[in-house]
Design an enzyme around this catalytic site. Structure first.
Site, mmCIF file in Angstrom:
data_model
loop_
_atom_site.group_PDB
_atom_site.id
_atom_site.type_symbol
_atom_site.label_atom_id
_atom_site.label_comp_id
_atom_site.label_asym_id
_atom_site.label_seq_id
_atom_site.Cartn_x
_atom_site.Cartn_y
_atom_site.Cartn_z
ATOM 1 C CB SER A 50 -0.872 0.009 1.227
ATOM 2 O OG SER A 50 -1.510 1.218 1.279
ATOM 3 C CE LYS A 99 -12.136 -0.633 0.819
ATOM 4 N NZ LYS A 99 -12.418 -0.198 -0.417
ATOM 5 C CG ASN A 120 -12.597 4.127 2.392
ATOM 6 O OD1 ASN A 120 -13.336 4.881 2.812
ATOM 7 N ND2 ASN A 120 -11.844 4.453 1.191
ATOM 8 N N GLY A 169 -16.860 -5.284 -13.821
ATOM 9 C CA GLY A 169 -16.847 -5.754 -12.595
ATOM 10 C C GLY A 169 -17.896 -6.045 -11.612
ATOM 11 N N GLY A 171 -17.350 -6.763 -7.777
ATOM 12 C CA GLY A 171 -16.803 -6.840 -6.647
ATOM 13 C C GLY A 171 -17.116 -5.704 -5.737
#
Length: 335
Positions: A50, A99, A120, A169, A171
């Site tokens: 990260s 999350k 988040n 997507g 997700g």
């Protein structure tokens, strides 16, 4: 920025985050914070790659704040929440797998977090009576909005209102993308393109439950793609893997058809690790689309986090310095 980002909108059970045992086998030791004025964390697993500590550390150092954000890589949510009770704790970024899992442990959520169903960013808020509440928001949708608004021609952004959008997507990022396209950019309809119908069904159900699910269209076949109007804006939120299965190959063809129509817009490619040069980005560029890299979404969601934690507007933050530091880091990592 949206004023609702700092509104305490959804009440949760008081102090639920103190009721769980910490699994010591999953909990790394807490860092030494004695030399700091305030401390922040990134909670999640795995998180070693990260850029969050570099990002926020650049903000803090340029504002001459004796603050640090630590990576706290743990599979134990309770061990993470234990750190929030340190008097020096200012806030934390929250990533997978926490999350959604963190939501029952919060006292309040902002409207964005409640609608998207994922958090988040967390911080403590104290009311006038001295009562403390652990708050959560979702800045991913802000990052998506700002990445598009700040990088795309104003006329093209205006043309997105009432037009078609597309999310690639199924997700967790897909919900934030649908929310941003419909709530912030005003898309009337959003095409959902994904190899797995069950994931799309879940996204559509969750968005409908939170009242931003109207106009969502699952595009699963080549024939459907050929019959539809071109989208004006696209958010791609899938990993950069070449299609191999029959479903993956068909889905890629659907994307090619929709991007290949005469009208061209802007696409935000959320995938930038390990490289921003993804197959979807290359396909979009060949088709004549403007490609906005996902690092832009990462940067602007990060500034929204600092806005919440530091109680400063974005124009008070060292935006250009942070962008330069992140760009340099990414350039070195992609050599």
């Amino acid at each position: 920025m949206s004023q609702s980002q700092t509104t305490l909108a959804t009440s949760k059970t008081a102090n639920p985050h103190t009721s769980h045992e910490i699994d010591a086998s999953l909990a790394p030791p807490p860092p030494d914070t004695t030399h700091l004025d305030r401390v922040l964390y990134l909670f999640g697993y795995p998180i070693a790659h990260s850029l969050s500590p570099l990002f926020h550390g650049t903000v803090f150092s340029n504002l001459r704040l004796n603050y640090t954000q630590y990576l706290y890589e743990s599979r134990s949510l309770s061990s993470c929440l234990a750190l929030t009770h340190d008097p020096k704790f200012l806030g934390a970024s929250v990533t997978m797998p926490f999350k959604v899992a963190i939501i029952p442990r919060l006292d309040f959520m902002t409207p964005e977090a409640a609608a998207i169903g994922a958090v988040n960013t967390i911080w403590w808020k104290t009311d006038q009576d001295g009562r403390r509440a652990l708050c959560g928001t979702n800045t991913d949708c802000i990052g998506i909005r700002e990445a598009i608004v700040r990088n795309v021609n104003k006329d093209k952004v205006e043309a997105m209102k009432g037009n078609k959008g597309m999310v690639i997507g199924g997700g967790g990022t897909s919900r934030a993308a649908v929310y941003a396209l419909k709530t912030f950019l005003g898309c009337a309809e959003v095409y959902l393109v994904n190899r797995d119908k069950s994931e799309v069904d879940a996204v559509m159900a969750e968005c409908s439950k939170e009242d931003f699910g109207d106009g969502l269209i699952y595009v699963s076949t080549i024939e459907e793609a050929e019959s539809l109007q071109a989208p004006a804006v696209v958010v791609s939120a899938i990993p950069d893997f070449p299609p191999k299965t029959e479903d993956e190959i068909r889905t890629r063809k659907v994307i090619e058809i929709l991007l290949g129509k005469e009208e061209k817009g802007a696409i935000l490619e959320m995938c930038y690790h390990p490289s921003p040069r993804t197959e979807i980005a290359a396909l979009a560029m060949r088709s004549g689309w403007q490609v906005v890299p996902g690092t832009q979404a990462m940067i602007w969601q990060g500034f929204e986090q600092d806005r919440v934690w530091l109680n400063k507007e974005v124009n008070e933050l060292p935006v250009e310095k942070v962008k330069a530091v992140i760009a340099a880091k990414l350039a070195r990592s992609h050599l």
